[in-house]
Design a protein around this motif. Structure first.
Motif, PDB file in Angstrom:
ATOM      1  N   GLU A 172       8.674  -3.067  -1.242  1.00 20.37           N
ATOM      2  CA  GLU A 172       7.380  -3.661  -0.837  1.00 20.37           C
ATOM      3  C   GLU A 172       6.257  -2.758  -1.457  1.00 20.37           C
ATOM      4  OE1 GLU A 172       4.669  -4.764   2.956  1.00 20.37           O
ATOM      5  OE2 GLU A 172       6.349  -3.597   3.342  1.00 20.37           O
ATOM      6  N   THR A 173       6.367  -1.599  -1.400  1.00 18.37           N
ATOM      7  CA  THR A 173       5.279  -0.703  -1.821  1.00 18.37           C
ATOM      8  C   THR A 173       5.277  -0.931  -3.353  1.00 18.37           C
ATOM      9  OG1 THR A 173       5.525   0.865  -0.045  1.00 18.37           O
ATOM     10  CG2 THR A 173       4.443   1.729  -2.127  1.00 18.37           C
ATOM     11  N   ILE A 174       6.365  -0.770  -4.061  1.00 20.17           N
ATOM     12  CA  ILE A 174       6.469  -1.211  -5.406  1.00 20.17           C
ATOM     13  C   ILE A 174       5.634  -2.258  -5.852  1.00 20.17           C
ATOM     14  CG2 ILE A 174       7.783  -1.303  -7.720  1.00 20.17           C
ATOM     15  CD1 ILE A 174      10.016   0.570  -6.242  1.00 20.17           C
ATOM     16  N   THR A 175       5.787  -3.375  -5.152  1.00 20.66           N
ATOM     17  CA  THR A 175       5.342  -4.662  -5.678  1.00 20.66           C
ATOM     18  C   THR A 175       4.080  -4.554  -5.401  1.00 20.66           C
ATOM     19  OG1 THR A 175       7.557  -5.813  -4.904  1.00 20.66           O
ATOM     20  CG2 THR A 175       5.335  -7.073  -4.976  1.00 20.66           C
ATOM     21  N   ARG A 176       3.447  -3.760  -4.374  1.00 23.78           N
ATOM     22  CA  ARG A 176       1.926  -3.719  -4.109  1.00 23.78           C
ATOM     23  C   ARG A 176       1.465  -3.151  -4.993  1.00 23.78           C
ATOM     24  NH1 ARG A 176       1.161  -1.624   1.617  1.00 23.78           N
ATOM     25  NH2 ARG A 176      -1.089  -2.066   0.988  1.00 23.78           N
ATOM     26  N   LEU A 177       1.785  -1.992  -5.790  1.00 20.22           N
ATOM     27  CA  LEU A 177       1.343  -1.055  -6.642  1.00 20.22           C
ATOM     28  C   LEU A 177       1.326  -2.027  -8.015  1.00 20.22           C
ATOM     29  CD1 LEU A 177       2.997   2.400  -6.264  1.00 20.22           C
ATOM     30  CD2 LEU A 177       0.765   1.926  -6.299  1.00 20.22           C
ATOM     31  N   LEU A 178       2.469  -2.504  -8.403  1.00 18.18           N
ATOM     32  CA  LEU A 178       2.187  -3.471  -9.457  1.00 18.18           C
ATOM     33  C   LEU A 178       1.602  -4.794  -9.401  1.00 18.18           C
ATOM     34  CD1 LEU A 178       5.976  -3.168 -10.533  1.00 18.18           C
ATOM     35  CD2 LEU A 178       4.216  -2.001 -11.108  1.00 18.18           C
ATOM     36  N   THR A 179       1.010  -5.216  -8.197  1.00 13.58           N
ATOM     37  CA  THR A 179       0.243  -6.396  -8.037  1.00 13.58           C
ATOM     38  C   THR A 179      -1.238  -5.660  -8.216  1.00 13.58           C
ATOM     39  OG1 THR A 179       1.615  -7.477  -6.690  1.00 13.58           O
ATOM     40  CG2 THR A 179      -0.639  -8.021  -6.455  1.00 13.58           C
ATOM     41  N   ALA A 180      -1.545  -4.695  -7.595  1.00 16.91           N
ATOM     42  CA  ALA A 180      -2.794  -4.053  -7.702  1.00 16.91           C
ATOM     43  C   ALA A 180      -3.141  -3.649  -9.171  1.00 16.91           C
ATOM     44  CB  ALA A 180      -2.907  -2.856  -7.045  1.00 16.91           C
ATOM     45  N   LEU A 181      -2.310  -3.254  -9.937  1.00 19.49           N
ATOM     46  CA  LEU A 181      -2.450  -3.182 -11.310  1.00 19.49           C
ATOM     47  C   LEU A 181      -2.817  -4.351 -12.149  1.00 19.49           C
ATOM     48  CD1 LEU A 181      -2.356  -0.979 -13.684  1.00 19.49           C
ATOM     49  CD2 LEU A 181       0.165  -1.130 -13.796  1.00 19.49           C
ATOM     50  N   GLU A 182      -2.166  -5.160 -11.882  1.00 20.07           N
ATOM     51  CA  GLU A 182      -2.053  -6.701 -12.515  1.00 20.07           C
ATOM     52  C   GLU A 182      -3.607  -7.159 -12.090  1.00 20.07           C
ATOM     53  OE1 GLU A 182      -0.659  -7.962 -15.010  1.00 20.07           O
ATOM     54  OE2 GLU A 182       0.634  -6.114 -14.697  1.00 20.07           O
ATOM     55  N   ARG A 183      -4.130  -6.958 -10.946  1.00 19.01           N
ATOM     56  CA  ARG A 183      -5.468  -7.264 -10.476  1.00 19.01           C
ATOM     57  C   ARG A 183      -6.443  -6.573 -11.101  1.00 19.01           C
ATOM     58  NH1 ARG A 183      -4.133  -8.218  -4.253  1.00 19.01           N
ATOM     59  NH2 ARG A 183      -3.212 -10.158  -4.396  1.00 19.01           N
ATOM     60  N   ALA A 184      -6.378  -5.343 -11.245  1.00 17.36           N
ATOM     61  CA  ALA A 184      -7.227  -4.455 -11.908  1.00 17.36           C
ATOM     62  C   ALA A 184      -7.377  -4.860 -13.564  1.00 17.36           C
ATOM     63  CB  ALA A 184      -6.815  -3.111 -11.666  1.00 17.36           C
ATOM     64  N   LYS A 185      -6.332  -5.056 -13.889  1.00 16.14           N
ATOM     65  CA  LYS A 185      -6.055  -5.440 -15.495  1.00 16.14           C
ATOM     66  C   LYS A 185      -7.031  -6.580 -15.594  1.00 16.14           C
ATOM     67  CE  LYS A 185      -2.207  -5.047 -17.294  1.00 16.14           C
ATOM     68  NZ  LYS A 185      -0.706  -4.882 -17.655  1.00 16.14           N
ATOM     69  N   ALA A 186      -6.762  -7.767 -14.837  1.00 21.86           N
ATOM     70  CA  ALA A 186      -7.579  -8.850 -14.943  1.00 21.86           C
ATOM     71  C   ALA A 186      -9.035  -8.807 -14.915  1.00 21.86           C
ATOM     72  CB  ALA A 186      -6.813  -9.911 -14.048  1.00 21.86           C
ATOM     73  N   ARG A 187      -9.582  -7.909 -14.153  1.00 23.44           N
ATOM     74  CA  ARG A 187     -11.088  -7.646 -14.197  1.00 23.44           C
ATOM     75  C   ARG A 187     -11.688  -6.662 -14.997  1.00 23.44           C
ATOM     76  NH1 ARG A 187      -9.160  -6.811  -8.656  1.00 23.44           N
ATOM     77  NH2 ARG A 187      -9.663  -4.565  -8.756  1.00 23.44           N
ATOM     78  N   THR A 188     -10.736  -6.059 -15.832  1.00 25.54           N
ATOM     79  CA  THR A 188     -11.387  -5.115 -16.812  1.00 25.54           C
ATOM     80  C   THR A 188     -11.475  -5.845 -18.105  1.00 25.54           C
ATOM     81  OG1 THR A 188      -9.621  -3.449 -15.584  1.00 25.54           O
ATOM     82  CG2 THR A 188     -10.348  -3.026 -17.866  1.00 25.54           C
TER      83      THR A 188
END
Length: 69
Positions: free
Chosen positions: A30-46
């Motif tokens: 769950e934590t790994i998935t949350r980290l990777l999801t947060a990374l993808e969201r940040a990349k989409a806003r960058t």
């Protein structure tokens, strides 16, 4: 914030460098998935890295104008 192409985890020690793959850490799935999801969201806003010509086009700067300054 992670660097381009890097995981959002990194070493805090000066004798180790680079980012850390979340799957290699003692983290729940769950934590790994949350980290990777947060990374993808940040990349989409960058902003994506651009060539100088793409940047000029986006800003409406004509290369001929730039050379005449």
């Amino acid at each position: 914030m992670a660097d381009y192409g890097c995981y959002p985890l990194w070493w805090a020690s000066s004798d180790k460098t680079g980012d850390i793959e979340p799957e290699t850490m003692p983290l729940s799935q769950e934590t790994i998935t949350r980290l990777l999801t947060a990374l993808e969201r940040a990349k989409a806003r960058t902003l994506k890295p651009q060539s100088i010509n793409e940047l000029r086009q986006e800003l409406g700067i004509d290369a001929k104008e730039e050379g005449s300054r």
